[in-house]
Design an enzyme around this catalytic site. Structure first.
Site, PDB file in Angstrom:
ATOM      1  N   LYS A 161      29.812  16.339  77.796  1.00 31.90           N
ATOM      2  CA  LYS A 161      30.119  17.150  78.979  1.00 31.90           C
ATOM      3  C   LYS A 161      29.734  16.431  80.270  1.00 31.90           C
ATOM      4  O   LYS A 161      30.413  16.576  81.280  1.00 31.90           O
ATOM      5  CB  LYS A 161      29.448  18.516  78.891  1.00 31.90           C
ATOM      6  N   LYS A 201      37.741  18.100  69.098  1.00 31.81           N
ATOM      7  CA  LYS A 201      37.525  19.513  68.786  1.00 31.81           C
ATOM      8  C   LYS A 201      38.349  20.420  69.709  1.00 31.81           C
ATOM      9  O   LYS A 201      38.430  20.171  70.912  1.00 31.81           O
ATOM     10  CB  LYS A 201      36.030  19.821  68.984  1.00 31.81           C
ATOM     11  N   LYS A 257      37.718  25.746  74.419  1.00 30.90           N
ATOM     12  CA  LYS A 257      38.310  26.710  75.359  1.00 30.90           C
ATOM     13  C   LYS A 257      38.300  26.205  76.793  1.00 30.90           C
ATOM     14  O   LYS A 257      39.017  26.720  77.622  1.00 30.90           O
ATOM     15  CB  LYS A 257      37.622  28.070  75.233  1.00 30.90           C
TER      16      LYS A 257
END
Ligand code: ATP
Ligand code: LTN
Length: 339
Positions: A115, A198, A201
């Site tokens: 991230k 992966k 969302k």
């Protein structure tokens, strides 16, 4: 709720539209577990703000996620559903555990690395690094025995266990050491547009994920466009070249409840188009009744707020007990916290 039952806690971030990855990897197993455990399920808004969020979207998504918990089959009479920021003990224990978290452990977390790499280095917030300490607080406050999550959360669970052990050995037995609970099928659903990453969302490319609130036509369009290969053979495989077909088979298997062998036999000698159509049908047959319940819930004004208010009250009661013990053990002077 039966106090002899073992406890379960889990949560999802209100950081976007829930995907079928969240459904298969997390929500669906929670629905099973509500029959066997004393369950706490939260919407982790404090975690969501570890990356930038739009305030209006955050508020809407938080309510939407709560409604999707119930629409997926969680029964508010059996489980405690609450918003993380409504129970202040999470932020408090989160801070205490942040102070006990070695930086080396935090820097090792792959979610932090992934991230942080997606943002400008100077805008990565310290919360993103401390994320696992807050997650540990979520779990340890409830003395949870088991934590049902997808495969991507395995490392955070290891971190939680290590931190709990560290606290226990420094200050005396305080926390239950939680076990990770990963589903057998569908623990890692991959992106439809890129089956080596992966499904997530907060990825916003149009053909990446099927969302739980997608219409049947959107589901069809996305799955029919899913990346495959030119090998023209349907079988489970960990070969990265076959990741697209493997992912479709995994989604099919997880939703149909069939065994790997049954699914492999069913599609032997069939074309990719046949597999895709079967996946579309499986996904839509799960999502349709769920969306009907979701729409009903959203029409009943006040219903959701009521459940969340009761949930926060029940959760706070359990969490405060642990927090008070922790404060006493680390040497804080007892007193009534003021807000
Ligand atoms: P974000 O992209 O905002 O980080 P996310 O889609 O990864 O979000 P989380 O809120 O981080 O979702 O995860 C909620 C739960 O869903 C966790 O238990 C996580 O392991 C599970 N989960 C998320 N994505 C998948 C996936 N692709 N396959 C299986 N489980 C998943
Ligand atoms: N980090 C989790 C969300 C999360 C969670 C938790 C999961 C926050 N607190 C406690 C289980 C238990 C994720 O899925 N990204």
């Amino acid at each position: 709720m039966d106090s002899h039952k073992k406890r379960v806690l889990s949560g999802i971030q209100p950081s976007g539209n829930l995907t079928i990855g969240n459904y298969i990897g997390a929500l669906r197993q929670w629905v099973e577990e509500q029959e066997h455990y004393e369950c706490y399920f939260c919407i982790v808004d404090l975690h969501a703000i570890t990356v930038p969020q739009n305030p209006v979207a955050l508020r809407n998504k938080t309510q939407e996620v709560a409604a999707l918990y119930i629409a997926s089959g969680l029964d508010p009479d059996k489980v405690t559903i609450f918003i993380q920021s409504h129970v202040t003990a999470h932020a408090e224990l989160g801070w205490i555990l942040t102070c006990l978290s070695p930086l080396g452990w935090l820097y090792r977390m792959t979610q932090f690395k992934d991230k942080a790499a997606k943002q400008q280095q100077e805008s990565v917030g310290a919360g993103l690094l401390n994320y696992p300490a807050l997650m540990a607080a979520d779990i340890l406050l409830y003395q949870a025995h088991a934590v049902p999550v997808g495969d991507d959360q395995r490392q955070h669970l290891e971190f939680t266990r290590d931190l709990a052990q560290r606290f226990n050995s420094l200050y005396g037995e305080t926390f239950v050491i939680p076990e990770v609970m990963i589903p057998k099928a569908g623990a890692r659903i991959m992106g439809l547009d890129n089956p080596t990453a992966k499904m997530s969302k907060s990825e916003d490319s149009e053909y990446h994920a099927v969302y739980m609130l997608d219409s049947p036509a959107q589901v069809k369009k996305k799955i029919m466009r899913a990346v495959t290969d030119s090998l023209a053979e349907i079988r489970f495989s960990d070969d990265p070249e076959r990741a697209g077909i493997n992912n479709l088979l995994t989604i099919y298997q997880a939703l149909s409840g069939r065994t790997t062998n049954e699914v492999a036999q069913q599609f032997e000698g069939k074309g990719y188009g046949d597999l895709k159509k079967a996946v579309v049908e499986q996904v839509n047959s799960h999502l349709e009744p769920l969306q009907t319940r979701y729409n009903q819930l959203m029409r009943e004004a006040g219903y959701l707020d009521d459940i969340l208010a009761k949930g926060a009250e029940k959760a706070a009661e359990t969490a405060e007990r642990t927090l008070n013990t922790v404060k006493e053990r680390i040497g804080f002077v007892p007193g009534k916290p003021r807000r």
